[in-house]
Design an enzyme around this catalytic site. Structure first.
Site, short mmCIF file in Angstrom:
data_model
loop_
_atom_site.label_atom_id
_atom_site.label_comp_id
_atom_site.label_asym_id
_atom_site.label_seq_id
_atom_site.Cartn_x
_atom_site.Cartn_y
_atom_site.Cartn_z
N GLY A 146 0.82 -1.19 0.00
CA GLY A 146 0.00 0.00 0.00
C GLY A 146 0.86 1.25 0.00
CB CYS A 147 0.17 4.69 -1.17
SG CYS A 147 -1.49 4.90 -0.48
CG PHE A 148 -1.07 5.86 3.81
CD1 PHE A 148 -0.58 7.15 3.84
CD2 PHE A 148 -2.41 5.69 3.48
CE1 PHE A 148 -1.39 8.25 3.57
CE2 PHE A 148 -3.23 6.77 3.20
CZ PHE A 148 -2.72 8.06 3.24
CB THR A 150 5.34 2.29 0.18
OG1 THR A 150 4.75 1.14 -0.42
CG2 THR A 150 6.66 2.61 -0.50
#
EC number: 1.2.1.38
Lengths: 343, 343, 343, 343
Positions: A146-148, A150
């Site tokens: 996921g973006c967060f 990462t």
């Protein structure tokens, strides 16, 4: 090498097109969607004359026959099912959704959806190359982070692994551009209500929380539940996480920067900023970089870690291509040498 | 009642004009600046035909002769000197700068400027009406709080005073629009570099830190140094503080909301949001409200408190007029009933 | 092939770096500026670890010795002098300023500066490749077109050359992002005053007016002075021109689109949009495209032409590299295959 | 005086609440919508504790019984029907939609909807107070002008009425913030796709075109069809029209400004800007002003007129209240003395 994209009309899918168009090795074989079979540029006019491919229905059999790698840019709840079909046919799969990242129980709790079968989940490698490169190399199925997670995990890894912090002290204050919510429309992400605004959302209940904790626990089993808050920035792309931890013992900023530089020395997409400087979101926009800055405060005994990524790149499509490169034995940076677009 | 404004051409000054233009009791007697003696609308064309007053030089003698109240919207380092002149002449003064808020030693350390004389500082009341109304009422000299301290202190007061939290656990993650930096130009606040961007600045070194700590200590002498981080939002107006504290004992969100509602029940500009909702910046833009929402997380034992203000209103000019109302025996909300401008 | 950049720290210069970093043939030999001799990433942290070159002083002799091509991203008034030195040394020069685009008299009138010597001006080819490719190929000195003229001329060329319009009817309503004003700071381009705003500037007096008229007159000597208005958009990158002309005789939208498609058929960076669709700025952001849409209105007998470019790409650095490719005998699109960054 | 609002949950409706909350004479009796019967602050949290009224269903009978004035902030196609019911009950009605502005034939052509009955249409006064004040005063039914027509007509009236321009030369290049599209969601107005973007829409087919032409023809029967283009700005509020006309004879900018100043001398909401200055959108944001600047160009014989309004104020709710004041015999500016919110 032939690649296909499923879920092409979301922002993650269209960012994959931007990257893969310039990739020297991967060739886009076909693009798929549940939408009408129209040329992609009718949905995204910026691709006019650049891509003349039409969107095709999702026929797993046919896609498998003609592709070496499949990118699943489909939503959570759909990806899992598709992944299963391709893995059974021995096609390499990179799934950008959250379906393959969590144990069934956590998935049910946080995503409030039916989890995939454990036998599929167990085949999936967590696609954070900086910390899992070898596993990725030997896997056919990648759970793209996921973006967060990462941004958060790359921030925390050095101090968590080195056991330098109070494992019960982790607080992540995260801010994201609205493209993180995808192309779906809402008042929250309409310009009238989002511009000149800033909102908090999913306080203590964001589904990326267990993904962060799970990985931190692999690095240090003492880690306690983290406090994780997400905010909506009035921008399109980009994430910043401001992370607060209590240091077990006093360390200077320069000592800690030295640690980060050593640990990330070989990582092509991690840039540790010089002391007294901190990265901003626009400094990575359009690129695959994760930039990190930090400051240790002797007054409070706390360390503040700042990290920024482009949520559509290192937070989604860029990292997906990075994983595809690794799985395919290519140089990890192939096709990913985007200079951030500034200003 | 006649009021004069010194430092009219900054954003704080021009916001005072917006408020005072509609104030039923205060009449703007004169406006002052170190700029040329031009009509204010030449500097701010939105005031064309609304204000025909010219900017005048800063002649303290003359201003004192014709004014009942003086607003100092001048920068830190200048306000202190001016305040002294008016106080000696028995004119009511409201200073929007940081000059009168800190003891000499803290001021020197954090502002890196010469502090005002202790005899002047000691006369100044800290102008946070919700907690200091009686003192303000009887004072002729007000140190109008900083924008970040206003949002932070209103967030923290109930739990700090009630001794519900670990006094060493306070972390304030603050985000501000660029108008907080004033009208001075910088690449950081230019649209080319600030739009689609988000930056952190003054990590662990913002000069509002000791102002926050000083007040918290008055409420609870156990409070330890706070971690305070400031970020720059790509918007003009508004501040959000996301504050993290560890609860000494478990309390539910609804119990804590009840506490906040009780404590702030009589405060006209504090709005405690219903459970499971949180305020956003645009919901107070243009108004004098401070909106607060919160969530207690049983997983981590932490409480997350969100507060938003318009930094030019409750964070500066609006609070200054609120203080002027109190000093003048007027209803506190006089001339301040602005409905937030949404969308 | 070795290239040097002079005026590297402006937005045009730093965009040249973004492009040239990925260019397969041109290698950046040196970067120059009147700034301190610091690494470029200290001025532009997004380039950290991407470019370790230091800014060097502008020593024309030395630059000439080590470069095949020099890009002048210097301001008008400075470029001309520098260009002269390099041309005399037989170095290929591409000047992004307005110094070499106009006859002395027009330059003096509109730029209010001393013009370059006519002997230098006469050597300069006007670098609009779509209409001047052969001359560019054989020139050592390029006057890279202005951003507004690029969008305006590409819009108007087909109907002006084909003599389809009333030559006294041309009105160009242009809108630009703030990066067009460069990195210099002003209240007009500060986020506080530019965001949620839209301004008109230089009404009937923009210095790009004679550049547009001069080229139109070469295509059709009947063209009369054009009305040209410029507006400031609250965005960083991009220009739209909305151009109004009266058709001599009735033509349908589809007939005119056919004409445009034929004329621009071979041009790699011109995209004529399908009937009933119009380009928007973000659909070319980060790329070298000029997208054009149009509509002929039978009610009024007028044609409306919309064109968009990224002012830093096709309006400056991108077109400069396009010209450099042509001058160097490379494929015109070399190193310029950027997919627009959307969203 | 008791007023009711129908269609309260749109941006026009909620702006009426912002204005009427501070209006000294009009009291909000009830608010109506087809939404659930919830407190308005659940839909618009910025109104929390400011308005505790619940949304009520649209029961015309009941509304008529308890209201002196009804504001219809309902969409075109719905307003007409409602207006009829209230007019028959002798209630004053101000309709913000386009339903009562055009003859049946034009309405059908441009709105592509069923027009209202001619008997209703004929009772409606066109609510442009600066030019129709007497009729408004004596009317019970107001067709509140469209946002674009308001800005366009106030720009053009002086030169059209004075017969100074070529009546076939009118071109209006209009730019609007996204709130003009209302609260309905679309990719066009989502922040991800609208920010850092600028789009043209409804080229030569905007439904406000006949409204503009109809009024111009009443002022000067020679006026020919106008060219009218609308663009979408990446901002929430505000409209600018840049209008181009050919002057019959040469006039200087100062002569024309003098004409405008004379004609609009008595109009409280029209501000004619000094020569060489032009209004920008933010300079009227939140206020009921229409600001106008102009420039006559001797090179081309054309006049360029710039006007700006806040589309939700002078372009909708503000003008509606201005009309209500006039109908009710109040001072026209009552409750409308908002200072523009700048910055």
């Amino acid at each position: 090498m032939k690649v296909s994209i499923i879920g092409t009309t979301g922002y993650g899918g269209v960012e994959l097109l931007r990257i893969l168009h310039q990739h020297p090795t991967f060739k886009i074989q076909s693009i798929h969607s549940t939408k009408d079979e129209i040329p992609i540029w009718e949905e995204y006019p910026h691709l006019y004359r650049l891509f003349d491919k039409k969107l095709e229905p999702i026929d797993a059999e046919q896609i498998a026959n003609q592709s070496d790698i499949v990118f699943l840019a489909t939503p959570s709840g759909i990806s899992g099912q598709l992944a299963s079909e391709f893995v059974n046919k021995n096609i390499k799969v990179i799934d950008l959704s959250g379906d393959l990242r969590l144990p069934a129980k956590d998935y049910e709790t946080w995503y409030k959806q039916e989890p995939v079968h454990e036998s599929l989940k167990s085949q999936a490698a967590y696609g954070l190359p900086e910390w899992n490169r070898e596993t990725i190399k030997n896997s056919n199925l990648i759970a793209n982070p996921g973006c967060f997670p990462t941004a958060s995990l790359l921030s925390l890894a050095p101090v968590v692994m080195s056991d330098l912090i109070d494992p019960a002290s982790i607080i992540i204050d995260a801010k994201s551009g609205v493209s993180g919510a995808g192309k779906s429309l809402s008042r929250n992400t309409s310009l009238s209500e989002a511009n000149e605004n800033f909102k908090v959302y999913k306080v203590n209940e964001h589904q990326h929380t267990p993904e962060i904790e799970q990985q931190l626990l692999q690095w240090n089993s003492d880690v306690q539940p983290v406090t994780f808050t997400t905010h909506l920035l009035p921008i399109t792309r980009g994430i910043m996480t401001t992370t607060y931890v209590r240091l077990k013992e006093e360390h200077s900023t320069s000592q800690l920067l030295e640690l980060y530089r050593e640990i990330y020395h070989q990582q092509p997409f991690i840039r540790i900023r010089p002391e007294n400087t901190f990265p901003s979101i626009k400094e990575v926009a359009g690129s695959n970089y994760c930039d990190i800055g930090l400051h240790a405060d002797s007054r409070t005994g706390r360390l503040t870690i700042i990290s920024v990524i482009d949520n559509l790149m290192k937070g989604a499509a860029g990292q997906a291509v990075q994983n595809a490169n690794i799985m395919s034995g290519l140089e990890e940076t192939t096709g990913l040498d985007f200079v951030p677009m500034f200003p």
